[in-house]
Design an enzyme around this catalytic site. Structure first.
Site, short mmCIF file in Angstrom:
data_model
loop_
_atom_site.label_atom_id
_atom_site.label_comp_id
_atom_site.label_asym_id
_atom_site.label_seq_id
_atom_site.Cartn_x
_atom_site.Cartn_y
_atom_site.Cartn_z
CE LYS A 115 -4.42 1.19 0.27
NZ LYS A 115 -5.56 0.49 -0.33
P1 NAD Z 1 -13.04 8.04 -3.36
O1 NAD Z 1 -12.08 9.09 -2.94
O2 NAD Z 1 -13.31 7.81 -4.80
O3 NAD Z 1 -14.46 8.28 -2.65
C1 NAD Z 1 -14.61 8.50 -1.29
C2 NAD Z 1 -16.05 9.01 -1.06
O4 NAD Z 1 -16.26 9.14 0.35
C3 NAD Z 1 -16.33 10.37 -1.68
O5 NAD Z 1 -17.64 10.39 -2.21
C4 NAD Z 1 -16.27 11.31 -0.46
O6 NAD Z 1 -17.06 12.48 -0.65
C5 NAD Z 1 -16.88 10.42 0.58
N1 NAD Z 1 -16.63 10.86 1.96
C6 NAD Z 1 -15.50 11.40 2.48
N2 NAD Z 1 -15.72 11.71 3.77
C7 NAD Z 1 -16.99 11.36 4.05
C8 NAD Z 1 -17.82 11.44 5.21
N3 NAD Z 1 -17.35 11.97 6.36
N4 NAD Z 1 -19.08 10.97 5.14
C9 NAD Z 1 -19.57 10.46 4.00
N5 NAD Z 1 -18.85 10.36 2.86
C10 NAD Z 1 -17.58 10.81 2.91
O7 NAD Z 1 -12.50 6.71 -2.66
P2 NAD Z 1 -12.86 5.20 -3.06
O8 NAD Z 1 -11.84 4.70 -4.00
O9 NAD Z 1 -14.32 5.11 -3.37
O10 NAD Z 1 -12.52 4.47 -1.67
C11 NAD Z 1 -13.45 4.43 -0.60
C12 NAD Z 1 -13.02 3.31 0.34
O11 NAD Z 1 -13.01 2.08 -0.39
C13 NAD Z 1 -11.62 3.44 0.94
O12 NAD Z 1 -11.61 2.86 2.22
C14 NAD Z 1 -10.77 2.59 0.00
O13 NAD Z 1 -9.57 2.13 0.62
C15 NAD Z 1 -11.73 1.46 -0.26
N6 NAD Z 1 -11.43 0.69 -1.47
C16 NAD Z 1 -11.35 1.28 -2.69
C17 NAD Z 1 -11.10 0.51 -3.81
C18 NAD Z 1 -11.09 1.09 -5.20
O14 NAD Z 1 -10.97 0.30 -6.17
N7 NAD Z 1 -11.21 2.38 -5.37
C19 NAD Z 1 -10.89 -0.87 -3.68
C20 NAD Z 1 -10.98 -1.44 -2.41
C21 NAD Z 1 -11.25 -0.64 -1.32
#
Ligand code: NAD
Length: 426
Positions: A115
């Site tokens: 990571k």
């Molecule tokens: P992203 O940055 O695309 O989206 C994050 C979202 O969360 C945004 O809509 C943001 O506005 C929202 N957010 C932030 N603070 C918030 C709050 N206090 N309340 C409500 N919403 C809030 O990120 P992502 O890629 O969607 O990742 C989200 C999670 O999923 C993370 O934990 C990441 O590690 C995990 N994840 C992502 C992937 C991937 O392929 N992108 C894969 C596995 C896990």
């Protein structure tokens, strides 16, 4: 004194790393393995912290801090996302790298776990500044990168453009194009069809399997989703397509609800236009965006932040099923409270593994320079997610474990078996 001595496995205040180590400890105990297995897997194999001098658009220079942690290589190259967030810490990156090792092992993807993170709020920087940060970070960590060494992908705050810059920087320094060095690239640049939506699709597959295990039919069921980014937005779309009413969603700016079900397609248009779910026609705003967690729904998908379902909030979560779209959204205390109430929690290493599965497909395609159709990608993803669900669910039933303990145990078993077969050099 080792690093493990300075970081007790059961501290008073939990942190993502302490929680990850506690989960590993529980799995090692459950499997009846010797303590050396815990000691080997509790600490990352390699870590690199770099300082990143950034020339801002106004000519000033700012120093940023970045990390890359490679937790384990026993089953293949390191694999894991790159996060741009002001709250990034080395311990958080260590915990997320460990989760990646378990995720890859659980889904039988031939990678170890890694990571990366940079302590930066990308919203405060121009695109040109983000490009300079990304290229300098890539250059600083490049001795640890490579399609057979460590393969980053997007995470919070990064996207396919970030991956294109990383691939380009690495390739320019090698003197030839190396498509397999990152995944989550644009399709026009060696990305895979279906990668952008893979995590969300996987979340939907797992949510439907979990609902089926509880006798809940998709039509008429309801879901609430925290976060409307790369994971949450697609999860809303695919769950709505499967027949669920998505009654509440949130982002960093606020939360909205509509008991009859939000029109997710129209909501996506609204978000593209305004940048937020807030103000969507036909919805009502929640007084506090965190109240979304307490929605009266069948399925809750936390898809934004770590630790949101915790000792304070868990007792007010009404959902019958929690599907962890985000990494680490539920603390161990909350797990216990939800289990007591009979709530089924599907852990992150299973629920959100669709992204790494299609990242693996992308890497295979890039290394062979042969591209699959979207249908092929989606079918193979569905097969892997469903197979992993059954492995975890059956082991949980057989051994009387939570889904989280079952998933971690299966993953640790797989990684420990690789260690044993490879032996210790010298
Ligand atoms: P992203 O940055 O695309 O989206 C994050 C979202 O969360 C945004 O809509 C943001 O506005 C929202 N957010 C932030 N603070 C918030 C709050 N206090 N309340 C409500 N919403 C809030 O990120 P992502 O890629 O969607 O990742 C989200 C999670 O999923 C993370 O934990 C990441 O590690 C995990 N994840 C992502 C992937 C991937 O392929 N992108 C894969 C596995 C896990």
């Amino acid at each position: 004194m080792t690093e493990l001595d300075t970081l007790p496995t059961t501290p008073l205040a939990t942190t993502p790393l302490a929680d990850a180590r506690d989960a590993l400890r529980a799995a090692v105990d459950h499997l009846g393995y010797e303590n050396s297995v815990y000691e080997m897997l509790a600490v990352a194999r390699r870590e690199l912290t770099v300082s990143i001098p950034l020339r801002r658009d106004d000519g000033s220079v700012e120093i940023l801090i970045g990390h890359r942690v490679q937790h384990n290589f026993s089953r293949g190259p390191g694999k894991g996302g790159l996060r741009y967030d002001p709250a990034v810490t080395l311990d958080e990156v260590r915990a997320l790298a460990m989760l990646m090792t378990w995720k890859c092992a659980l889904l039988d993807v031939p990678y170890g776990g890694a990571k990366g993170g940079i302590r930066i709020d990308p919203r405060n920087y121009s695109k040109a500044e983000l490009e300079r940060v990304t290229r300098r970070y890539t250059s600083e960590i490049s001795p640890l990168l490579g399609p057979e060494i460590d393969i980053p992908a997007p995470d919070v705050g990064t996207d396919e453009q970030t991956m294109a810059w990383m691939m380009d920087t690495y390739s320019v320094n090698r003197g030839h194009t190396v498509l397999g060095v990152v995944t989550g690239k644009p399709v026009s640049l060696g990305g895979s069809l279906g990668r952008a939506s893979a995590t969300s699709r996987g979340v939907a597959h797992i949510a439907l399997a979990a609902m089926s295990s509880r006798g809940i039919a998709p039509h008429g069921a309801s879901a609430a989703i925290q976060g409307f980014g790369k994971v949450g937005r697609g999860a809303a779309r695919f769950l709505a397509e499967a027949g669920l009413r998505v009654t509440a969603v949130s982002d960093q700016y606020g939360a909205i609800e509509c008991g009859a079900g939000l029109n997710v397609a129209a909501l996506e248009v609204h978000v593209d236009r305004t940048g937020s779910v807030v103000g969507f026609a036909g919805s009502t705003a929640l007084a506090d965006k965190d109240d979304l967690l307490f929605s009266e729904v069948d399925v809750l998908v936390p898809a934004a932040l770590e630790g949101v379902i915790n000792a304070e909030t868990a007792s007010r979560v009404h959902a019958e099923i929690v599907v962890e779209g985000a990494n680490g959204p539920t603390t161990p205390e909350a797990d216990a409270i939800l289990a007591e109430r009979g709530c089924l929690v599907v852990p992150d290493i299973l629920a959100n593994a669709g992204g790494v599965v299609v990242s693996y497909f992308e890497w295979v395609q890039a290394n062979q320079a042969y591209w699959w159709s979207a249908d092929e990608v989606e079918q193979r993803l569905a097969e892997r997610m469903t197979a992993a669900w059954w492995r975890v669910a059956e082991h949980a039933t057989y051994r009387q474990l939570s889904l989280r303990d079952s998933a971690t145990s299966l993953a640790v078993q797989t990684v420990a078996a690789s260690h044993r077969m490879r032996g210790l050099y010298p």
